[in-house]
Structures are given as structure tokens and as C-alpha cells.
Design an enzyme around this catalytic site. Structure first.
Site, PDB file in Angstrom:
ATOM      1  N   LYS A 272      -8.975  -0.351  10.241  1.00  0.00           N
ATOM      2  CA  LYS A 272      -8.792  -1.303   9.083  1.00  0.00           C
ATOM      3  C   LYS A 272      -7.919  -2.507   9.581  1.00  0.00           C
ATOM      4  O   LYS A 272      -6.692  -2.205   9.842  1.00  0.00           O
ATOM      5  CB  LYS A 272      -8.083  -0.582   7.622  1.00  0.00           C
ATOM      6  CG  LYS A 272      -8.207  -1.711   6.674  1.00  0.00           C
ATOM      7  CD  LYS A 272      -7.672  -0.964   5.217  1.00  0.00           C
ATOM      8  CE  LYS A 272      -7.491  -2.076   4.231  1.00  0.00           C
ATOM      9  NZ  LYS A 272      -6.983  -1.396   2.936  1.00  0.00           N
TER      10      LYS A 272
ATOM     11  N   ARG B 259      -8.592  -9.220  -3.165  1.00  0.00           N
ATOM     12  CA  ARG B 259      -7.358  -9.119  -3.923  1.00  0.00           C
ATOM     13  C   ARG B 259      -7.166  -9.894  -5.291  1.00  0.00           C
ATOM     14  O   ARG B 259      -6.613  -9.251  -6.185  1.00  0.00           O
ATOM     15  CB  ARG B 259      -6.309  -9.772  -2.958  1.00  0.00           C
ATOM     16  CG  ARG B 259      -5.908  -8.813  -1.976  1.00  0.00           C
ATOM     17  CD  ARG B 259      -5.329  -9.449  -0.603  1.00  0.00           C
ATOM     18  NE  ARG B 259      -5.217  -8.400   0.315  1.00  0.00           N
ATOM     19  CZ  ARG B 259      -4.375  -8.854   1.653  1.00  0.00           C
ATOM     20  NH1 ARG B 259      -3.948  -9.927   1.787  1.00  0.00           N
ATOM     21  NH2 ARG B 259      -4.659  -7.943   2.515  1.00  0.00           N
TER      22      ARG B 259
ATOM     23  N   SER C 286     -15.441  -8.312   1.147  1.00  0.00           N
ATOM     24  CA  SER C 286     -15.414  -9.296   0.109  1.00  0.00           C
ATOM     25  C   SER C 286     -15.360 -10.857   0.262  1.00  0.00           C
ATOM     26  O   SER C 286     -16.272 -11.752   0.158  1.00  0.00           O
ATOM     27  CB  SER C 286     -14.243  -9.569  -1.088  1.00  0.00           C
ATOM     28  OG  SER C 286     -12.994  -9.575  -0.220  1.00  0.00           O
TER      29      SER C 286
ATOM     30  N   GLU D 214      -6.707   5.126  17.077  1.00  0.00           N
ATOM     31  CA  GLU D 214      -6.226   5.274  15.583  1.00  0.00           C
ATOM     32  C   GLU D 214      -7.369   6.515  14.979  1.00  0.00           C
ATOM     33  O   GLU D 214      -7.234   7.376  14.274  1.00  0.00           O
ATOM     34  CB  GLU D 214      -6.605   3.860  14.738  1.00  0.00           C
ATOM     35  CG  GLU D 214      -5.214   3.054  14.629  1.00  0.00           C
ATOM     36  CD  GLU D 214      -4.139   3.582  13.582  1.00  0.00           C
ATOM     37  OE1 GLU D 214      -4.465   4.731  13.065  1.00  0.00           O
ATOM     38  OE2 GLU D 214      -3.376   2.689  13.319  1.00  0.00           O
TER      39      GLU D 214
ATOM     40  N   CYS E 114       0.824  -1.393   0.114  1.00  0.00           N
ATOM     41  CA  CYS E 114      -0.131  -0.101  -0.085  1.00  0.00           C
ATOM     42  C   CYS E 114       0.797   1.367  -0.062  1.00  0.00           C
ATOM     43  O   CYS E 114       0.394   2.548  -0.043  1.00  0.00           O
ATOM     44  CB  CYS E 114      -0.931  -0.050   1.348  1.00  0.00           C
ATOM     45  SG  CYS E 114      -2.071  -1.243   1.281  1.00  0.00           S
TER      46      CYS E 114
ATOM     47  N   TYR F  27     -21.062  -5.246  -1.296  1.00  0.00           N
ATOM     48  CA  TYR F  27     -21.161  -5.792  -2.534  1.00  0.00           C
ATOM     49  C   TYR F  27     -22.664  -6.295  -2.770  1.00  0.00           C
ATOM     50  O   TYR F  27     -23.121  -6.570  -3.851  1.00  0.00           O
ATOM     51  CB  TYR F  27     -20.306  -6.878  -2.856  1.00  0.00           C
ATOM     52  CG  TYR F  27     -18.882  -6.511  -2.427  1.00  0.00           C
ATOM     53  CD1 TYR F  27     -18.342  -5.717  -3.577  1.00  0.00           C
ATOM     54  CD2 TYR F  27     -18.158  -6.670  -1.467  1.00  0.00           C
ATOM     55  CE1 TYR F  27     -16.826  -5.282  -3.513  1.00  0.00           C
ATOM     56  CE2 TYR F  27     -16.813  -6.279  -1.333  1.00  0.00           C
ATOM     57  CZ  TYR F  27     -15.994  -5.506  -2.405  1.00  0.00           C
ATOM     58  OH  TYR F  27     -14.962  -5.113  -2.156  1.00  0.00           O
TER      59      TYR F  27
ATOM     60  N   LYS G 296     -13.256  -1.768   9.066  1.00  0.00           N
ATOM     61  CA  LYS G 296     -13.181  -2.700   7.913  1.00  0.00           C
ATOM     62  C   LYS G 296     -12.410  -3.760   8.569  1.00  0.00           C
ATOM     63  O   LYS G 296     -11.274  -3.539   9.031  1.00  0.00           O
ATOM     64  CB  LYS G 296     -12.463  -2.038   6.668  1.00  0.00           C
ATOM     65  CG  LYS G 296     -12.395  -2.999   5.301  1.00  0.00           C
ATOM     66  CD  LYS G 296     -11.717  -2.268   4.371  1.00  0.00           C
ATOM     67  CE  LYS G 296     -11.484  -3.238   3.223  1.00  0.00           C
ATOM     68  NZ  LYS G 296     -10.766  -2.762   2.091  1.00  0.00           N
TER      69      LYS G 296
ATOM     70  N   ARG H 236       0.534  -7.422   5.108  1.00  0.00           N
ATOM     71  CA  ARG H 236       0.356  -6.249   5.448  1.00  0.00           C
ATOM     72  C   ARG H 236       0.035  -5.980   7.013  1.00  0.00           C
ATOM     73  O   ARG H 236      -0.593  -5.012   7.507  1.00  0.00           O
ATOM     74  CB  ARG H 236      -1.017  -5.728   4.688  1.00  0.00           C
ATOM     75  CG  ARG H 236      -0.847  -5.655   3.310  1.00  0.00           C
ATOM     76  CD  ARG H 236      -2.139  -5.324   2.431  1.00  0.00           C
ATOM     77  NE  ARG H 236      -1.625  -5.176   1.065  1.00  0.00           N
ATOM     78  CZ  ARG H 236      -2.604  -5.358   0.180  1.00  0.00           C
ATOM     79  NH1 ARG H 236      -3.560  -5.752   0.388  1.00  0.00           N
ATOM     80  NH2 ARG H 236      -2.264  -5.342  -1.085  1.00  0.00           N
TER      81      ARG H 236
END
Length: 322
Positions: free
Chosen positions: A195, A205, A274, A233, A130, A313, A248, A217
Site C-alpha cells: 500500500k 478521505r 478513489s 513487504e 492509522c 467503485y 494499492k 502517512r
């Protein structure tokens, strides 16, 4: 035999009564619909792990955005997949990049649709991380100017909201400063504040072609065991100028959504990611669950936990049912 004085079942006797006293309601206006935009013409490529979701060339992305608007879904969030990737993700902040062109075309076709630009380098780098690298380490401070530049080109293309998802420290402040300097002080920032380094991102991905080429990550996304850190955060993002905050993933992090709702007054989004979508689709296709019923139950749970907005989605399917 003593009879109960209090009978909560009285208010469950009929559909009309249940609807009258329902505490949490879903509406198509709660949803933000993700779109994956790719180069080329007449591309509508199925994503195998996300039935019903596609990689879309620009003209198909415009059609999908128009469909969302016609169903009452007021917002889309865009993810761009370029033909060319490099170590610095230069197509992320190119004025003629795929996501910048998609913003222009969608806004031209549907001016009242809110277009959100996801700001991150992972879809644009050849290494899939990222940010830019210093050896095998993602260099936080060297990444900030590139994220700011991407935010500026997306805002100049017409994005209504900038949504940084990279989890670099200080990126909200850097983006806010960059937007203000080019007279986009009225463009809001939707911060991916909490996140997590989640296993639920696998199908994304595939869709975004953003799997890291080495490592993972966990060095910049949050540890799934932490909730107090999410509050910290988020407080940092708010101090730096965030206008929205986000959690997320959503479904395994309902407690985090609730914690942020109780600690912050800003509009709160949650990303129904997803992997959560794919699990429901697979269970429905196998006849293991009533897909439509469970989909609405999941979306209701996210809103009940405290989310004002749900990136999902399922947005078009849910909007048709509602």
C-alpha cells in the site's frame, strides 16, 4: 512485392474472432465493491468527488449490498465512519460499532455475499492517522493490539474476510494470532501488502472523513518509487499468515501487480482507488473519453497485469455492462 507470411490481423477481423482469442476476460465475479457506512437513518449522502458513490446508513448499505449480489458481484468491503472519534479509535473495535453492525445486517440480508472488513484506525481516530500516537509519531507496536481487537470484533460480527490496511509492521501476525485465539482460525486475512503513500487517495478521505490532522502517512505507507520493497513487504505478510495479498493503488502500479504475481502464488487483489475512479468520472462527464469503454479497459489492464480480484467503485456499472 513480398507479402507477409504472418498476419495477426486475421484474428481481429470480427467481434466473434476477437472474443474467441481474447486472453484476459472480465467477469462480475472479479470485483469487490466498497461501501462507506455511517450512523443515522435514511442517509444516502453523495460524495462530491466520487459521482455515484455515497455515504450510506445501515438500511441503505444493505440495499446496495443486495444490488451488488443481484448483479453478480460476490463481495463488498466495508468502511465505517462513526459519529464519535477519539485518539485511540475506540469505535473501530467496539462490538456495537458502525462497521460491526453493518456486517451483521448485511450478512443477515445476504448470507452468501462475502463481506470483507477493512481493518484500520484512520476513520475512527480524531487525528486521522492509522494508529495510536506517541507525540506526533504513529506508534507501531502500541497499535497492533487495537487492530487485532478490531479484527476479532469484525470476525465475531460475521465478516468473511479481514483486510488490514494500516501498514503497521507485524500486523498480519498479530491479527492471525488474535483470530486463532477466539476460534476464528478459518477466517482468512486479505493483506494490503503493498500500500503506497499515494496522492490518488484524496476522494476516499472525503468519503471516509479520514484526512490526517497533521503530517502525512509517508512514514508507514510505501514510497511510490519502490517495487523491490513491495516484494519484501509481501513476503513478510505471507510468512505471518496472509491468505490474500494486495496492491494499492492499481492503475499507476501495474508493474507492482505484475511483480507480485510473478513472485507469489496467493490470490492477488488490486485496489482501483478513489482518485483513479474520480479521474475517469470527470473525463467521462466532460465528454473527453468514452467512459464505459475506458472503464472496462482500465479494469482489464489491472486483471491483465496479474490481479485475480479488483476492488473498484466501478463494480456495479461494470457488472451491468458485462
Amino acid at each position: 512485392m513480398a507479402h507477409p507470411v504472418h498476419r495477426p490481423r486475421r484474428l481481429r477481423r470480427s467481434a466473434a474472432l476477437r472474443d474467441m482469442v481474447r486472453e484476459t476476460r472480465l467477469s462480475p465475479t472479479d470485483f469487490i465493491y466498497p461501501l462507506f457506512v455511517v450512523e443515522g437513518r435514511d442517509v444516502r449522502r453523495p460524495i462530491s468527488s466520487m459521482p455515484g458513490i455515497f455515504n450510506l446508513s445501515l438500511e441503505h448499505a444493505v440495499k446496495e449490498a443486495k444490488l451488488a449480489k443481484s448483479l453478480g458481484v460476490p463481495s463488498v468491503i466495508l468502511f465505517g465512519i462513526p459519529d464519535h472519534k477519539d485518539a485511540r479509535g475506540t469505535q473501530a473495535y467496539a462490538t456495537d460499532g458502525i462497521v460491526q453492525r453493518a456486517i451483521r445486517e448485511i450478512k443477515a440480508a445476504e448470507p452468501d455475499l462475502q463481506v470483507i472488513a477493512d481493518v484500520c484506525l484512520c476513520e475512527y481516530t480524531d487525528h486521522g492517522h492509522c494508529g495510536v500516537l506517541d507525540g506526533n509519531h504513529v506508534a507501531n507496536d502500541a497499535t497492533l493490539p487495537l487492530l487485532a481487537q478490531m479484527a476479532v470484533t469484525c470476525a465475531q460480527a460475521g465478516a468473511d474476510i479481514i483486510a488490514p490496511s494500516d501498514m503497521m509492521d507485524g500486523r498480519i501476525g498479530a491479527i492471525r494470532k488474535a483470530l486463532d485465539e477466539v476460534k476464528h482460525q478459518d477466517t482468512p486475512i486479505m493483506a494490503y501488502s503493498a500500500k503506497y503513500a499515494s496522492g490518488f487517495y484524496g476522494p476516499f478521505r472525503e468519503a471516509a472523513q479520514s484526512t490526517p490532522q497533521f503530517g502525512d502517512r509517508r512514514g508507514y505507507q510505501m514510497d511510490p518509487g519502490n517495487v523491490r520493497e513491495a516484494i519484501r513487504e509481501t513476503a513478510l505478510d505471507v510468512d505471518e499468515g496472509a491468505d490474500f495479498i494486495m496492491v494499492k493503488p492499481a492503475l499507476s502500479y501495474l508493474d507492482v501487480i505484475r511483480a507480485l504475481r510473478e513472485n507469489f502464488d496467493l490470490p492477488l487483489a488490486a485496489y482501483n482507488v478513489s482518485g483513479e475512479y474520480a479521474m475517469l468520472k470527470a473525463a467521462g462527464q466532460n465528454g473527453w473519453v468514452d467512459y464505459e469503454r475506458v472503464m472496462l479497459e482500465v479494469l482489464t489492464s489491472i486483471k491483465r497485469a496479474g490481479a485475480d480480484l479488483v476492488i473498484t467503485y466501478h463494480a456495479l456499472e461494470a457488472a451491468k455492462l458485462l
